[in-house]
Write a protein that holds these residues in place. Structure first.
Motif, PDB file in Angstrom:
ATOM      1  N   UNK A   1       0.834  -1.202   0.000  1.00 52.99           N
ATOM      2  CA  UNK A   1       0.000   0.000   0.000  1.00 52.99           C
ATOM      3  C   UNK A   1       0.869   1.252   0.000  1.00 52.99           C
ATOM      4  N   UNK A   2       1.911   1.245   0.841  1.00 54.41           N
ATOM      5  CA  UNK A   2       2.749   2.444   0.977  1.00 54.41           C
ATOM      6  C   UNK A   2       3.511   2.745  -0.310  1.00 54.41           C
ATOM      7  N   UNK A   3       3.896   1.699  -1.068  1.00 57.82           N
ATOM      8  CA  UNK A   3       4.741   1.901  -2.251  1.00 57.82           C
ATOM      9  C   UNK A   3       3.946   1.777  -3.556  1.00 57.82           C
ATOM     10  N   UNK A   4       2.620   1.740  -3.448  1.00 56.51           N
ATOM     11  CA  UNK A   4       1.759   1.643  -4.633  1.00 56.51           C
ATOM     12  C   UNK A   4       2.104   0.429  -5.511  1.00 56.51           C
ATOM     13  N   UNK A   5       2.170  -0.727  -4.833  1.00 57.71           N
ATOM     14  CA  UNK A   5       2.466  -2.005  -5.492  1.00 57.71           C
ATOM     15  C   UNK A   5       1.228  -2.893  -5.337  1.00 57.71           C
ATOM     16  N   UNK A   6       0.793  -3.515  -6.416  1.00 57.77           N
ATOM     17  CA  UNK A   6      -0.382  -4.398  -6.376  1.00 57.77           C
ATOM     18  C   UNK A   6      -0.016  -5.699  -5.652  1.00 57.77           C
ATOM     19  N   UNK A   7      -0.771  -6.038  -4.621  1.00 57.46           N
ATOM     20  CA  UNK A   7      -0.552  -7.312  -3.926  1.00 57.46           C
ATOM     21  C   UNK A   7      -1.440  -8.371  -4.576  1.00 57.46           C
ATOM     22  N   UNK A   8      -0.786  -9.370  -5.217  1.00 57.90           N
ATOM     23  CA  UNK A   8      -1.511 -10.485  -5.850  1.00 57.90           C
ATOM     24  C   UNK A   8      -1.343 -11.716  -4.975  1.00 57.90           C
ATOM     25  N   UNK A   9      -2.427 -12.224  -4.424  1.00 57.37           N
ATOM     26  CA  UNK A   9      -2.363 -13.492  -3.692  1.00 57.37           C
ATOM     27  C   UNK A   9      -2.827 -14.614  -4.612  1.00 57.37           C
ATOM     28  N   UNK A  10      -1.950 -15.595  -4.797  1.00 56.34           N
ATOM     29  CA  UNK A  10      -2.313 -16.788  -5.556  1.00 56.34           C
ATOM     30  C   UNK A  10      -2.986 -17.762  -4.593  1.00 56.34           C
ATOM     31  N   UNK A  11      -4.315 -17.772  -4.603  1.00 61.42           N
ATOM     32  CA  UNK A  11      -5.107 -18.644  -3.714  1.00 61.42           C
ATOM     33  C   UNK A  11      -5.684 -19.829  -4.486  1.00 61.42           C
ATOM     34  N   UNK A  12      -5.015 -20.184  -5.584  1.00 64.48           N
ATOM     35  CA  UNK A  12      -5.513 -21.287  -6.410  1.00 64.48           C
ATOM     36  C   UNK A  12      -5.552 -22.583  -5.602  1.00 64.48           C
ATOM     37  N   UNK A  13      -4.586 -22.747  -4.677  1.00 65.38           N
ATOM     38  CA  UNK A  13      -4.592 -23.940  -3.831  1.00 65.38           C
ATOM     39  C   UNK A  13      -5.146 -23.648  -2.426  1.00 65.38           C
ATOM     40  N   UNK A  14      -4.823 -22.489  -1.866  1.00 65.82           N
ATOM     41  CA  UNK A  14      -5.237 -22.185  -0.484  1.00 65.82           C
ATOM     42  C   UNK A  14      -6.691 -21.735  -0.395  1.00 65.82           C
ATOM     43  N   UNK A  15      -7.263 -21.317  -1.529  1.00 63.26           N
ATOM     44  CA  UNK A  15      -8.590 -20.703  -1.507  1.00 63.26           C
ATOM     45  C   UNK A  15      -9.719 -21.708  -1.413  1.00 63.26           C
ATOM     46  N   UNK A  16     -10.946 -21.174  -1.355  1.00 62.41           N
ATOM     47  CA  UNK A  16     -12.174 -21.958  -1.420  1.00 62.41           C
ATOM     48  C   UNK A  16     -12.239 -23.032  -0.339  1.00 62.41           C
ATOM     49  N   UNK A  17     -11.934 -22.596   0.876  1.00 58.40           N
ATOM     50  CA  UNK A  17     -12.180 -23.423   2.044  1.00 58.40           C
ATOM     51  C   UNK A  17     -11.035 -24.283   2.513  1.00 58.40           C
ATOM     52  N   UNK A  18     -10.036 -24.492   1.692  1.00 58.64           N
ATOM     53  CA  UNK A  18      -8.974 -25.447   2.008  1.00 58.64           C
ATOM     54  C   UNK A  18      -8.341 -25.206   3.383  1.00 58.64           C
ATOM     55  N   UNK A  19      -8.095 -23.949   3.732  1.00 61.70           N
ATOM     56  CA  UNK A  19      -7.401 -23.663   5.009  1.00 61.70           C
ATOM     57  C   UNK A  19      -8.375 -23.386   6.148  1.00 61.70           C
ATOM     58  N   UNK A  20      -9.684 -23.616   5.912  1.00 65.14           N
ATOM     59  CA  UNK A  20     -10.655 -23.348   6.967  1.00 65.14           C
ATOM     60  C   UNK A  20     -11.248 -21.954   6.880  1.00 65.14           C
TER      61      UNK A  20
END
Ligand SMILES: *Cc1c(COP(=O)(O)O)cnc(C)c1O
Length: 423
Positions: free
Chosen positions: A240-259
């Protein structure tokens, strides 16, 4: 767990398998064909599966296995989930593909579901996970030039060591795994690698030309590697401070996998761009999506990006059902509760175990360095009716469908203990 989930999981408890598979007359021919005609880019465990239901897989000899891989988390909902299957067949009988040259009636409902469930402001559907990653990389470069004001051709994207984001030429170019990238050069420039979990290294790597930081919330292929608490909070602040886009790759962690629906919820942050795939179809069909804030996906104008199959009616209908069952059948809560129990039981296993780790039902058991290959353990577990995948020599990955029960986890841990005792 409600009745429908229980029915899908099957009333039959683990451990009832009789290991008297019948001979499979097609086996020798199939082995020969696969050996001679197939490219050898995989080294699968030697089981030939023919049917799946809930947490169970069945081989051609009639033997039953507890699936503890879930196709790398693409089958979070369990195999052949009846509600997703019904959505697939109903839509397949009506309309499967229009291309995006014309509008169709399934796209808007999927957009709405994804926005409601993830907080996304814009959605771009694709097919494979790697395509979602490529789409995000293109979008953030364009955003860098058009919104951030980076000089043309100078955009930099920061990634992590030991990352896994897919197999395209663009993606393997910034992999640090010699198997993934070896022999495929030359690669696209514009990527920098920093250690995973090191926010200071990220801070130092950011330049005025940095457009994005791409990272997995938990490094899956690397062996279920987690960062220290607080890392992602600092990453969010730095971006946020450096105006950089944060991309989270949740292809494996997403959609319930981690609770949680998305793993970012555990960190108390929100990414600017989130990538989902795998379980977005419950394993029926390749469906992925880029989710973003208003500005990043806002850079695409007609003709500047696309896919023949991306966002097709069949994919949309399947994805909506796959999302609905996660929620309606309590799978995310089950992943949290059973995952905590599974981790506790893994940590209590006796034998050459270095560490049990993970979150929700994204778990790993790392063996001692001198314990012998994890692959051998996988083969012995398969013989006992449990399918597990090794990674990086010494680590077993454990990620059953999110409908797994406590009794099935107890049975799985008994099998692990028996195999560890013999290891
Ligand atoms: C599996 C995976 C991908 C690639 O998905 P494909 O559908 O195989 O292209 C990308 N990122 C992560 C974190 C993954 O686990």
């Amino acid at each position: 767990m409600d009745t429908q989930t229980r029915a899908h999981a099957g009333q039959d408890q683990a451990g009832e398998t009789t290991w008297q598979g019948h001979p499979d007359p097609a086996a020798p021919h199939r082995d020969r064909v696969e050996r001679t005609l197939g490219a050898h880019n995989y080294h699968p465990l030697d089981v030939v599966l023919t049917r799946g239901s809930g947490v169970w897989l069945y081989d051609t000899a009639g033997r039953r296995y507890l699936d503890c891989l879930s196709a790398y988390s693409a089958v979070n909902q369990g195999h052949c989930h009846p509600r997703i299957l019904a959505a697939l067949t109903a839509q397949a009988e009506r309309l499967t593909l229009t291309s995006r040259a014309f509008r169709h009636d399934q796209l808007a409902p999927l957009y709405e579901d994804l926005a409601r469930l993830t907080g996304a402001h814009k959605v771009l559907p694709m097919n494979s996970g790697a395509e979602a990653v490529e789409t995000a990389l293109k979008a953030v470069r364009k955003w860098g030039y058009e919104v951030k004001g980076v000089p043309e051709g100078q955009a930099e994207i920061i990634v992590c060591a030991n990352n896994f984001h897919g197999r395209t030429l663009g993606i393997v170019g910034f992999s640090t795994d010699p198997d993934a990238r070896g022999g495929y050069a030359p690669f696209a420039p514009g990527f920098r690698v920093v250690p995973f979990g090191d926010a200071d290294a990220l801070a130092q790597a950011i330049t005025p030309n940095t457009v994005a930081f791409l990272v997995e919330p938990i490094q899956g292929e690397a062996g279920v590697i987690m960062a220290q608490p607080g890392y992602f909070k600092r990453v969010r602040e730095l971006c946020s401070a450096r105006n950089v886009v944060l991309i989270l790759d949740e292809i494996q962690t997403g959609l319930g996998r981690t609770g949680a629906m998305l793993a970012e919820e555990h960190e108390g942050i929100e990414a600017d761009v989130t990538l989902i795939g795998k379980a977005l179809s419950g394993g029926f069909y390749p469906v992925s999506a880029v989710l973003s804030n208003e500005s990043v996906l806002g850079v695409f104008q007609p003709g500047q990006h696309g896919s023949t199959f991306g966002g097709n009616p069949l994919a949309c209908a399947v994805a909506r059902a796959a999302l609905a069952v996660l929620h309606d059948e309590g799978m995310i809560d089950n992943a949290r509760v059973q995952g905590a129990y599974f981790l506790e039981r893994l940590a209590a296993l006796r034998g050459p175990v270095r560490e049990a780790r993970g979150r929700g039902l994204m778990l790993a058991l790392e063996l001692e360095a001198d314990a012998g290959p994890a692959r051998l353990m996988c083969e012995r577990l398969a013989a006992r009716g449990m399918l597990v995948k090794d990674t990086h020599g010494q680590t077993l990955r454990l990620s059953p469908p999110l409908i797994v029960t406590r009794e099935q986890i107890d049975w799985a841990c008994d099998q692990l203990q028996a195999v560890l005792d013999a290891h």
